[in-house]
Each structure stands twice: as C-alpha cells, then as structure tokens.
Scaffold this motif. Structure first.
Motif, PDB file in Angstrom:
ATOM      1  N   ALA A   1     -10.914 -10.588   4.119  1.00  0.00           N
ATOM      2  CA  ALA A   1     -11.938  -9.944   3.293  1.00  0.00           C
ATOM      3  C   ALA A   1     -12.524 -10.920   2.285  1.00  0.00           C
ATOM      4  N   THR A   2     -12.625 -12.175   2.643  1.00  0.00           N
ATOM      5  CA  THR A   2     -13.161 -13.152   1.712  1.00  0.00           C
ATOM      6  C   THR A   2     -14.618 -12.859   1.384  1.00  0.00           C
ATOM      7  N   SER A   3     -14.960 -13.157   0.136  1.00  0.00           N
ATOM      8  CA  SER A   3     -16.328 -12.994  -0.373  1.00  0.00           C
ATOM      9  C   SER A   3     -16.784 -11.544  -0.375  1.00  0.00           C
ATOM     10  N   GLN A   4     -15.840 -10.610  -0.357  1.00  0.00           N
ATOM     11  CA  GLN A   4     -16.167  -9.197  -0.489  1.00  0.00           C
ATOM     12  C   GLN A   4     -15.649  -8.680  -1.830  1.00  0.00           C
ATOM     13  N   SER A   5     -16.155  -7.546  -2.256  1.00  0.00           N
ATOM     14  CA  SER A   5     -15.847  -7.037  -3.585  1.00  0.00           C
ATOM     15  C   SER A   5     -14.411  -6.537  -3.682  1.00  0.00           C
ATOM     16  N   CYS A   6     -14.063  -6.102  -4.887  1.00  0.00           N
ATOM     17  CA  CYS A   6     -12.726  -5.553  -5.137  1.00  0.00           C
ATOM     18  C   CYS A   6     -12.398  -4.347  -4.269  1.00  0.00           C
ATOM     19  N   HIS A   7     -13.390  -3.698  -3.711  1.00  0.00           N
ATOM     20  CA  HIS A   7     -13.123  -2.569  -2.822  1.00  0.00           C
ATOM     21  C   HIS A   7     -12.224  -2.956  -1.651  1.00  0.00           C
ATOM     22  N   PHE A   8     -12.314  -4.197  -1.212  1.00  0.00           N
ATOM     23  CA  PHE A   8     -11.759  -4.549   0.093  1.00  0.00           C
ATOM     24  C   PHE A   8     -10.378  -5.186   0.036  1.00  0.00           C
ATOM     25  N   SER A   9     -10.103  -5.993  -0.958  1.00  0.00           N
ATOM     26  CA  SER A   9      -8.824  -6.698  -0.967  1.00  0.00           C
ATOM     27  C   SER A   9      -8.593  -7.333  -2.326  1.00  0.00           C
ATOM     28  N   ALA A  10      -7.335  -7.713  -2.587  1.00  0.00           N
ATOM     29  CA  ALA A  10      -6.963  -8.438  -3.803  1.00  0.00           C
ATOM     30  C   ALA A  10      -5.519  -8.883  -3.682  1.00  0.00           C
ATOM     31  N   GLN A  11      -5.124  -9.785  -4.575  1.00  0.00           N
ATOM     32  CA  GLN A  11      -3.708 -10.147  -4.644  1.00  0.00           C
ATOM     33  C   GLN A  11      -2.879  -8.930  -5.094  1.00  0.00           C
ATOM     34  N   ILE A  12      -3.421  -8.184  -6.057  1.00  0.00           N
ATOM     35  CA  ILE A  12      -2.820  -6.924  -6.512  1.00  0.00           C
ATOM     36  C   ILE A  12      -3.933  -5.897  -6.565  1.00  0.00           C
ATOM     37  N   LYS A  13      -3.730  -4.752  -5.929  1.00  0.00           N
ATOM     38  CA  LYS A  13      -4.758  -3.719  -5.903  1.00  0.00           C
ATOM     39  C   LYS A  13      -4.137  -2.350  -6.182  1.00  0.00           C
ATOM     40  N   VAL A  14      -4.826  -1.565  -7.007  1.00  0.00           N
ATOM     41  CA  VAL A  14      -4.426  -0.190  -7.304  1.00  0.00           C
ATOM     42  C   VAL A  14      -5.605   0.708  -6.993  1.00  0.00           C
ATOM     43  N   ASN A  15      -5.361   1.772  -6.227  1.00  0.00           N
ATOM     44  CA  ASN A  15      -6.425   2.695  -5.840  1.00  0.00           C
ATOM     45  C   ASN A  15      -6.072   4.117  -6.255  1.00  0.00           C
ATOM     46  N   ASN A  16      -6.994   4.773  -6.983  1.00  0.00           N
ATOM     47  CA  ASN A  16      -6.859   6.199  -7.323  1.00  0.00           C
ATOM     48  C   ASN A  16      -5.459   6.546  -7.797  1.00  0.00           C
ATOM     49  N   SER A  17      -4.956   5.829  -8.761  1.00  0.00           N
ATOM     50  CA  SER A  17      -3.597   6.073  -9.243  1.00  0.00           C
ATOM     51  C   SER A  17      -3.582   6.235 -10.753  1.00  0.00           C
ATOM     52  N   ALA A  18      -2.495   6.824 -11.252  1.00  0.00           N
ATOM     53  CA  ALA A  18      -2.381   7.146 -12.671  1.00  0.00           C
ATOM     54  C   ALA A  18      -1.117   6.541 -13.264  1.00  0.00           C
ATOM     55  N   ASP A  19      -1.218   6.100 -14.525  1.00  0.00           N
ATOM     56  CA  ASP A  19      -0.079   5.617 -15.306  1.00  0.00           C
ATOM     57  C   ASP A  19       0.561   4.391 -14.660  1.00  0.00           C
ATOM     58  N   VAL A  20      -0.232   3.335 -14.559  1.00  0.00           N
ATOM     59  CA  VAL A  20       0.203   2.082 -13.946  1.00  0.00           C
ATOM     60  C   VAL A  20       0.088   0.965 -14.967  1.00  0.00           C
ATOM     61  N   GLU A  21       1.122   0.124 -15.046  1.00  0.00           N
ATOM     62  CA  GLU A  21       1.095  -1.058 -15.913  1.00  0.00           C
ATOM     63  C   GLU A  21       1.229  -2.301 -15.035  1.00  0.00           C
ATOM     64  N   ILE A  22       0.290  -3.225 -15.195  1.00  0.00           N
ATOM     65  CA  ILE A  22       0.265  -4.473 -14.432  1.00  0.00           C
ATOM     66  C   ILE A  22       0.336  -5.615 -15.435  1.00  0.00           C
ATOM     67  N   PHE A  23       1.439  -6.339 -15.472  1.00  0.00           N
ATOM     68  CA  PHE A  23       1.574  -7.386 -16.487  1.00  0.00           C
ATOM     69  C   PHE A  23       2.515  -8.487 -16.017  1.00  0.00           C
ATOM     70  N   GLY A  24       2.293  -9.689 -16.572  1.00  0.00           N
ATOM     71  CA  GLY A  24       3.203 -10.795 -16.312  1.00  0.00           C
ATOM     72  C   GLY A  24       3.156 -11.338 -14.896  1.00  0.00           C
ATOM     73  N   ASN A  25       2.072 -11.081 -14.167  1.00  0.00           N
ATOM     74  CA  ASN A  25       1.927 -11.590 -12.810  1.00  0.00           C
ATOM     75  C   ASN A  25       1.104 -12.877 -12.811  1.00  0.00           C
ATOM     76  N   THR A  26       1.334 -13.714 -11.824  1.00  0.00           N
ATOM     77  CA  THR A  26       0.546 -14.929 -11.627  1.00  0.00           C
ATOM     78  C   THR A  26      -0.121 -14.847 -10.265  1.00  0.00           C
ATOM     79  N   VAL A  27      -1.439 -14.772 -10.257  1.00  0.00           N
ATOM     80  CA  VAL A  27      -2.157 -14.609  -8.998  1.00  0.00           C
ATOM     81  C   VAL A  27      -3.272 -15.642  -8.895  1.00  0.00           C
ATOM     82  N   SER A  28      -3.527 -16.060  -7.674  1.00  0.00           N
ATOM     83  CA  SER A  28      -4.580 -17.024  -7.407  1.00  0.00           C
ATOM     84  C   SER A  28      -5.477 -16.472  -6.316  1.00  0.00           C
ATOM     85  N   GLY A  29      -6.732 -16.199  -6.689  1.00  0.00           N
ATOM     86  CA  GLY A  29      -7.670 -15.599  -5.749  1.00  0.00           C
ATOM     87  C   GLY A  29      -8.721 -16.576  -5.287  1.00  0.00           C
TER      88      GLY A  29
END
Length: 326
Positions: A204-232
């Motif tokens: 899914a290269t060169s496509q928006s956040c809709h399609f892919s990510a190193q970390i992705k959250v969809n339609n969810s509640a009460d999520v904490e994302i911290f202290g991660n190291t990602v390279s996109g």
C-alpha cells in the motif's frame, strides 16, 4: 511420526519432545470438558497445507514448538500461554483465535511467512484474533508481548478484530509485512507500547492512512499508543487512526473515541503519512510529545476531509503542540 488425525488430550496431559509430527498435531476445545491444563513442549509439527496445527483448549501451555504448513499454525484459547516458538509458512494465519479470555502470545514467538490464502472473510496475515460482534464478551485481556512478526502476507501482522477488550501490544518487533504492522480494529481499550515497526505496507505504498501503517487503529475506543519507534519510509505510513462506516446495529465502536498518541518516535519520507482519516466523525483524539524525523514543511500529517499538510498546519489544529521535527 505421521498421523492422520490430531491428538485430543485429556485434562492434565503433557506432551514433551523432541518429536516431529507430520499431519494434524493437537486439538482442544474450550467448550468440551476434560481437555484443559495441557502442556506441549519441544514439538515440531508439519502439516499438509490445511487445517490447524495446534488448536488449544483452555489453560494450555505451548512452548518451544515449530509449526508450519497448515492453514492456521496455532489457535489460542482462554488462558493459553504460547511462548518461545516459531509458527511459519502457514497458508492463512500463523496465530489465530477468539473469542477467548486471558490469552498471551509471547515472549519469544517468531511469526513469519504466513498468509496469502484468504479465510472465508477474505483476510489472512501473521495473526488474527477475533472477538465476534455477536459474542457477549468477545476477546478480553489479550496480550502480545516480546515477539518477532516479519515477512507475513495478508491484512496485518498482529491483529485483534471486532469486540476485543483490554488488549496489550508490547515490545514486539514488526517488520517487512505486506500491509499493516499492528492493527486494533473496531474494538475497545488497548495499550500499544514499546513496539518497533518498519517496512510494513509495501502493498500500500504511497496511499493514505486508510490503507496501511506501521501501527493502525480503526473505529476503536480508549486506546493509548506511546513509546513506539516506527519507520514509514518508502511510502509506508507511520501511525494512523481511521474511521469507516460500520453497521450501526453492531455493539462495537462506531467511530474513533478517546485515542491518545504520545511520546512515539516516527520516521517518514516521500509520501508517508501519520495522523487520522475517516468517513465519520471522531471524539477526543489527542497527539502530543511525538518526535518526527522528516522535513517539517512536507505534507506528512493528515486529518479527516483534508489533504495531507505540513507540521505547522498539524500544530495549528492543536496536535503535537509539544512535539518536534528533526
């Protein structure tokens, strides 16, 4: 040895290798009395391309196994402990399961080269744990900790989908998977921390956040994302939140709610993006104290209904006021 049907353990059985099983390996069921508290160690299981290699019952401890060439490698269940193992070259999933409570995958599980042959819903991947909309409790207290997920095909490497509650994704290395690295989808409270993600999403290269990510959250509640190291880099997105239209009669979250993204280290170049997008509204989304390695003037940040823009525009909308680019 070769067997045509899986071993069906009884309560308290233990199976210790070294041994190699060709064909169906072990079958348990949380709904069948008398198949609980089973230990499996030092077993190599090699399938013939379909079925499940090890299907756990309740309270199974599975360690130091190598499972390959099944439809699904290891299917976890309530209070499964799955550690120090490898599941690879399985057609649909390396790890699967759900609905269940208190399952733990890791530490020390390598999940690689799985997926590519879709299940009945059209998905495959490194793993998929499903809570199921209609189940009264879904998946509860699931943990992925200290694992290596790499080179898997399909939708996602680590994935909890639909009615998952209290999920912890911690200290995993997620690399070079075809689409999404870590995916928390239409579910409830989760912590995503200490993970390293890179090279996920070449499909899914060169496509928006809709399609892919190193970390992705969809339609969810009460999520904490911290202290991660990602390279996109190379057109593969960093951290993305997405809303999509869902069945309004479903008990799962209908939009992003109370998601806090903070203190992550994110590298982006080219057309990579981080941020959030969607077809529906959102509630209480916060980003702050994140560090970005990119060019601040380039359009790497996105919010719903707006083309990706610069870091200054991102901050002007109230995000990462204490963040930095360098």
């Amino acid at each position: 040895f070769t067997q045509s049907a899986a071993v069906v353990p009884k309560d308290g059985d233990a199976f210790f290798g070294p041994a190699t099983i060709n064909g169906p390996a072990f079958f348990g069921s949380g709904t069948t009395a008398g198949q609980d508290f089973v230990d499996i160690a030092d077993i190599t299981a090699v399938g013939t391309g379909g079925g499940v290699g090890i299907q756990a019952g309740w309270d199974w401890n599975i360690t130091r196994v190598d499972v390959s060439n099944y439809g699904q490698g290891v299917r976890v269940n309530t209070r499964t402990s799955f550690t120090d193992s490898r599941t690879h070259d399985n057609a649909t999933y390396g790890v699967s399961g759900g609905p269940s409570d208190d399952a733990t995958v890791g530490p020390g599980v390598e999940v690689d080269h799985n997926g590519g042959t879709p299940d009945s819903g059209g998905s495959s991947g490194g793993s998929k744990i499903v809570g199921t909309d209609s189940h009264p409790t879904g998946v509860r207290r699931l943990t992925f900790i200290g694992n290596d997920f790499h080179d898997n095909l399909g939708t996602a490497a680590i994935w909890c989908d639909g009615n998952c509650h209290t999920v912890r994704y911690e200290d995993n290395v997620v690399a070079n998977n075809a689409t999404i690295g870590i995916f928390h989808e239409i579910s409830w409270d989760a912590v995503i921390t200490g993970n390293v993600g890179f090279g996920n999403g070449p499909n899914a290269t060169s496509q928006s956040c809709h399609f892919s990510a190193q970390i992705k959250v969809n339609n969810s509640a009460d999520v904490e994302i911290f202290g991660n190291t990602v390279s996109g880099v190379n057109g593969e997105n960093g951290i993305c939140l997405t809303n999509t239209n869902r069945n309004p009669d479903s008990p799962v979250p209908q939009w992003l709610q109370r998601v806090n993204v903070h203190d992550n280290d994110v590298t982006m170049d080219g057309t990579d993006e981080s941020g959030f997008v969607g077809d529906t509204d959102y509630e209480a989304i916060t980003w702050d104290f994140n560090t970005y390695h990119t060019v601040a003037s380039q359009p790497h940040w996105q919010v719903p209904w707006v083309t990706a823009f610069s870091f200054a525009s991102w901050q002007a909308r109230g995000f990462d006021l204490n963040g930095s680019v360098g």
